[in-house]
Design an enzyme around this catalytic site. Sequence first.
Site, short mmCIF file in Angstrom:
data_model
loop_
_atom_site.label_atom_id
_atom_site.label_comp_id
_atom_site.label_asym_id
_atom_site.label_seq_id
_atom_site.Cartn_x
_atom_site.Cartn_y
_atom_site.Cartn_z
N CYS A 162 0.74 -1.23 0.11
CA CYS A 162 0.18 -0.05 0.00
C CYS A 162 0.78 1.18 0.10
O CYS A 162 0.35 2.38 -0.05
CB CYS A 162 -0.84 0.15 1.34
SG CYS A 162 -1.81 -1.63 1.62
N HIS A 301 -3.34 7.51 5.85
CA HIS A 301 -3.39 6.46 5.37
C HIS A 301 -5.02 6.01 5.32
O HIS A 301 -5.50 5.29 4.58
CB HIS A 301 -2.43 5.37 5.86
CG HIS A 301 -2.25 3.97 5.22
ND1 HIS A 301 -2.21 3.97 3.70
CD2 HIS A 301 -2.46 2.78 5.45
CE1 HIS A 301 -2.06 2.88 3.22
NE2 HIS A 301 -2.35 1.99 4.42
N GLU A 312 -2.03 4.67 13.56
CA GLU A 312 -1.80 5.79 12.89
C GLU A 312 -2.05 7.13 13.52
O GLU A 312 -1.24 7.88 13.81
CB GLU A 312 -2.43 5.90 11.58
CG GLU A 312 -2.04 6.99 10.56
CD GLU A 312 -2.78 7.22 9.19
OE1 GLU A 312 -2.08 7.83 8.54
OE2 GLU A 312 -3.60 6.42 8.90
N LYS A 333 -9.91 7.53 1.64
CA LYS A 333 -10.38 6.39 1.29
C LYS A 333 -11.56 6.00 1.50
O LYS A 333 -12.40 5.27 1.16
CB LYS A 333 -9.38 5.32 1.99
CG LYS A 333 -8.01 5.26 1.44
CD LYS A 333 -7.24 4.09 2.21
CE LYS A 333 -5.75 4.06 1.60
NZ LYS A 333 -4.89 5.25 1.82
N HIS A 338 -9.75 1.75 -1.18
CA HIS A 338 -8.12 1.52 -0.90
C HIS A 338 -7.72 1.10 -2.13
O HIS A 338 -8.16 -0.22 -2.61
CB HIS A 338 -8.03 0.46 0.16
CG HIS A 338 -6.52 0.44 0.39
ND1 HIS A 338 -5.54 1.22 -0.08
CD2 HIS A 338 -5.82 -0.01 1.55
CE1 HIS A 338 -4.34 1.09 0.58
NE2 HIS A 338 -4.65 0.29 1.48
N PHE A 397 1.56 -3.36 3.98
CA PHE A 397 1.89 -4.49 4.59
C PHE A 397 3.46 -4.95 4.35
O PHE A 397 3.98 -4.42 3.65
CB PHE A 397 1.00 -5.69 3.67
CG PHE A 397 -0.21 -5.97 4.27
CD1 PHE A 397 -0.91 -5.10 5.20
CD2 PHE A 397 -1.04 -6.59 3.37
CE1 PHE A 397 -2.21 -5.20 5.49
CE2 PHE A 397 -2.42 -6.72 3.56
CZ PHE A 397 -2.92 -6.11 4.85
#
Length: 411
Positions: A162, A301, A312, A333, A338, A397
């Site tokens: 991502c 994010h 976050e 998002k 996403h 990830f």
Amino acid sequence: MKRVVITGMGAISPIGTTVDSFFDSIKSGKHGIAPITSYDTSNSEVKLAAEVKDFDPLQYFDKKELRRTDRFNQFAIAAATQAVEDCGTKFEDLDPFRIGVIVGSGIGGFQTIEQEYNKFLEKGGNRVSVFFVPMMITNMAAGSIAMKYGFKGVNYAPVTACATSSHAIGEAFRAIKHGYADAVVTGGSEAAITEFSIAGFNNMKALCQSEDVNRASIPFDKERNGFVMGEGGAILVLEELEHAKARGAKIYAEIVGYGATGDAYHMTSPDPEGRGAAKAMELAYTEAGITADKVDYINAHGTSTGLNDKYETIAIKSAFGDHANTLAISSTKSMTGHLLGAAGAIEAIVCAKSLQEGIIPATIGYQVADEECDLDYVTEGLRKQDIQYAISNSLGFGGHNASLCFKKYQD
């Protein structure tokens, strides 16, 4: 050191297939989440995604080319075509070895992989397409864009899940800043809304299973329960400032900082203390030559997963101290879903346009406050505010963190 500006942008997204239509949707708080149409979801727990709509690839390819181009690469080439047209030049005045292409994808040609593997199982190896490998490999978007325009400079495809396209933009920024290139076409693309892909993400408990389109992608909301898969491509043209000025280019924004770190913690979970993400933000605003309190807006994010949004938030508090309580933070998002490897690039466009127009996008769909996510997530709707500096976060990830710092352009 050279100054680096954004002079062209292109977007293929679930809420618009041009930059203007995409950003109009962002400003109006329109989301692109709907029932999946690309395959039968009868046997799937996941019913929703943010698919690209109203995309006609024949605007960009002839029929022969189209048969040989995976959907993720179609998005990349289409967005690059828009971006190069938008910037107003094909850089014929420059040495082609000084014009780079850094475009990534988190997964690459997932549709091609799925289709050709099914063909292999049903009909045998001799029926697998001769174009299988070049269609599915992740670097083909960068290669295809370079071939289309004859750009012969630095050319590669970051793959950091991502965080992919934020790393691509950051590395493009550094290549120009330190004098290795004069212009770089950069960004990312993704097309992973397939039955096989969705099954994999769902089985690891990453995806939202809600069938309510308005309560599916709800970053920072206490009832969030997974991200909504999106798809699309976003490309930016980065250019050395003096060259851009000399040719009278329009300038959307300036890129002034980039931070890249690793959590070294877990395959899929962010570090609970947010140390890697916090450090990436600190590195980005430090390279920009500013202190934390000068940052006005963070495009988070913000995936709408339980762990990401909580950690976050912790990272933002660590990186900004008391200023975290006065920062405007939102996750777009909530509207796009996403886009995986394309997320950082589409969110970079959001930052550039927000700086240019003096607005802060909302986090839509938010209803239920979470005591562990207690910052200002701009949940009341679009906010009009003159902003000078914005940061965009991408956390992938594998513990890959990338933060980009953008500045409102001033000569």
